[in-house]
Structure formats: structure tokens, C-alpha cells
Design a protein around this motif. Structure first.
Motif, short mmCIF file in Angstrom:
data_model
loop_
_atom_site.label_atom_id
_atom_site.label_comp_id
_atom_site.label_asym_id
_atom_site.label_seq_id
_atom_site.Cartn_x
_atom_site.Cartn_y
_atom_site.Cartn_z
N ILE A 16 34.64 66.53 -5.00
CA ILE A 16 34.80 66.66 -3.62
C ILE A 16 36.27 66.79 -3.53
O ILE A 16 36.94 65.97 -3.91
CB ILE A 16 34.01 65.62 -3.03
N ALA A 17 36.64 67.75 -2.80
CA ALA A 17 38.09 68.11 -2.67
C ALA A 17 38.30 68.18 -0.91
O ALA A 17 37.43 69.03 -0.31
CB ALA A 17 38.66 69.34 -3.15
N GLY A 74 35.43 71.21 -12.51
CA GLY A 74 34.84 71.11 -11.24
C GLY A 74 35.58 70.75 -10.04
O GLY A 74 35.50 71.23 -9.02
N GLN A 75 36.64 69.81 -10.32
CA GLN A 75 37.65 69.94 -9.46
C GLN A 75 38.40 71.04 -9.05
O GLN A 75 38.65 71.46 -7.78
CB GLN A 75 38.71 68.78 -9.86
N ALA A 76 38.69 71.87 -9.84
CA ALA A 76 39.27 73.24 -9.65
C ALA A 76 38.45 73.96 -8.56
O ALA A 76 39.00 74.73 -7.71
CB ALA A 76 39.87 74.09 -10.91
N HIS A 81 36.96 75.97 -3.40
CA HIS A 81 36.19 76.15 -2.21
C HIS A 81 36.52 75.77 -0.92
O HIS A 81 36.48 76.25 0.18
CB HIS A 81 34.69 75.43 -2.71
N ALA A 82 37.13 74.59 -1.01
CA ALA A 82 37.85 74.09 0.38
C ALA A 82 39.06 75.07 0.56
O ALA A 82 39.12 75.09 2.21
CB ALA A 82 38.40 72.87 -0.07
N LEU A 83 39.77 75.63 -0.27
CA LEU A 83 41.03 76.36 0.21
C LEU A 83 40.24 77.74 0.95
O LEU A 83 40.98 78.05 1.96
CB LEU A 83 41.83 76.74 -1.04
N SER A 84 39.20 78.16 0.20
CA SER A 84 38.53 79.35 0.99
C SER A 84 38.22 78.85 2.44
O SER A 84 38.22 80.00 3.10
CB SER A 84 37.51 79.87 0.07
N LYS A 85 37.43 77.98 2.59
CA LYS A 85 36.89 77.72 3.84
C LYS A 85 38.18 77.31 4.89
O LYS A 85 38.03 77.70 6.11
CB LYS A 85 36.31 76.18 3.68
N ALA A 86 39.26 76.81 4.39
CA ALA A 86 40.31 76.46 5.29
C ALA A 86 40.94 77.85 5.72
O ALA A 86 41.25 78.21 7.03
CB ALA A 86 41.31 75.97 4.69
N ILE A 104 33.47 81.57 -0.67
CA ILE A 104 32.89 80.73 0.75
C ILE A 104 31.90 80.00 0.41
O ILE A 104 31.68 78.89 0.64
CB ILE A 104 33.09 81.53 2.05
N THR A 105 30.95 80.59 -0.63
CA THR A 105 29.41 79.95 -0.87
C THR A 105 29.91 79.06 -1.55
O THR A 105 30.43 79.06 -2.62
CB THR A 105 28.61 81.26 -1.50
N ARG A 106 29.14 77.98 -1.41
CA ARG A 106 29.33 76.71 -2.23
C ARG A 106 28.29 76.79 -3.57
O ARG A 106 27.12 77.22 -3.30
CB ARG A 106 28.60 75.42 -1.72
N ASP A 107 28.87 76.64 -4.70
CA ASP A 107 28.30 76.77 -5.98
C ASP A 107 27.46 75.40 -6.17
O ASP A 107 27.88 74.39 -6.57
CB ASP A 107 29.24 77.21 -7.07
#
Length: 130
Positions: A16-17, A74-76, A81-86, A104-107
Motif C-alpha cells: 500500500i502506497a 509490489g511497492q513499485a 498506481h498511487a501516482l497515476s491516481k493523483a 489507473i486500474t488496480r492490478d
């Protein structure tokens, strides 16, 4: 440009990031360490920077990341994912570019649990006829 920090959460496997973006010179800090110190692999650094390069925001934002759980790969993915959402929350044009690349889609793929009577999730014990 926004004056306050933009916040987003991303997930990948068991990582989780939490990402905070604020206008700056492009410094990426992960768990109070520079990205060059945190990630030794070039592929992990590339994965983290991918949303910034696609939207043309390299060097425009200082990024502070808190990430926990899972391994480095997994952290990368969670940071990406978080950067894309922001970035997509910031500008609707960025969302189109990032969505086309599938960032944007969560894997949702996770490790499958071990089943009883089996060696691992799918592997069986070797069968011996005699």
C-alpha cells in the motif's frame, strides 16, 4: 497548478502506497529515503517514474511516498498506481493518457493461498506408483 499537496493511495499485491505531490523540482522521496537509495534496480525506478514521463510532469513535482507491505516490486507497482491516481485527479487530460496505458486500474493479482493436501497453491506432491 495546485498550491497544496495532492494525496492518493495505490495498491499492488500486498503493498500500500500513499503519495503526496507538491510543486517542486522533481525530488522523489520514498520512506524518507531518496529513490536512488531505495531502489537499486533500474526497472523499479522506471516503473515509479512511468506516469510522470507519460504525462510530461518530470521535474515539476516533489513526491513524498509512504509505502509498506510486500516486496520492492509490489511497492513499485503500488507507487505507480498511487501516482497515476493523483495525476488523473489533477487533470482530466492526464486521465485519458494514463487510462490508455492501464495505469489507473488496480492490478488485483495476489498470491494464491496454499490448499490442503497440496504442496503449494497448485503443485501436487509427486505420485509414486510403487
Amino acid at each position: 497548478m495546485a498550491t497544496k499537496a495532492i494525496h492518493a493511495v495505490g495498491k499492488r499485491k500486498t503493498s500500500i502506497a500513499r503519495v503526496y505531490l507538491k510543486p517542486g523540482k522533481g525530488k522523489i522521496t520514498i520512506n524518507k529515503r531518496d529513490i536512488e537509495d531505495y531502489y537499486l534496480r533500474a526497472t523499479s525506478k522506471m516503473v515509479v517514474r512511468q506516469p510522470l514521463e507519460l504525462t510530461g510532469n518530470v521535474g515539476k513535482w516533489d513526491i513524498l511516498v509512504n509505502v509498506m507491505g510486500g516486496g520492492l516490486s509490489g511497492q513499485a507497482g503500488a507507487i505507480r498506481h498511487a501516482l497515476s491516481k493523483a495525476l488523473s485527479d489533477m487533470d482530466p487530460e492526464y486521465r485519458k493518457v494514463l487510462k490508455a496505458q492501464g495505469l489507473i486500474t488496480r492490478d488485483s493479482r495476489k498470491k494464491e493461498r496454499k490448499m490442503y493436501g497440496l504442496k503449494s497453491a497448485r503443485a501436487r506432491f509427486q505420485f509414486s506408483k510403487r
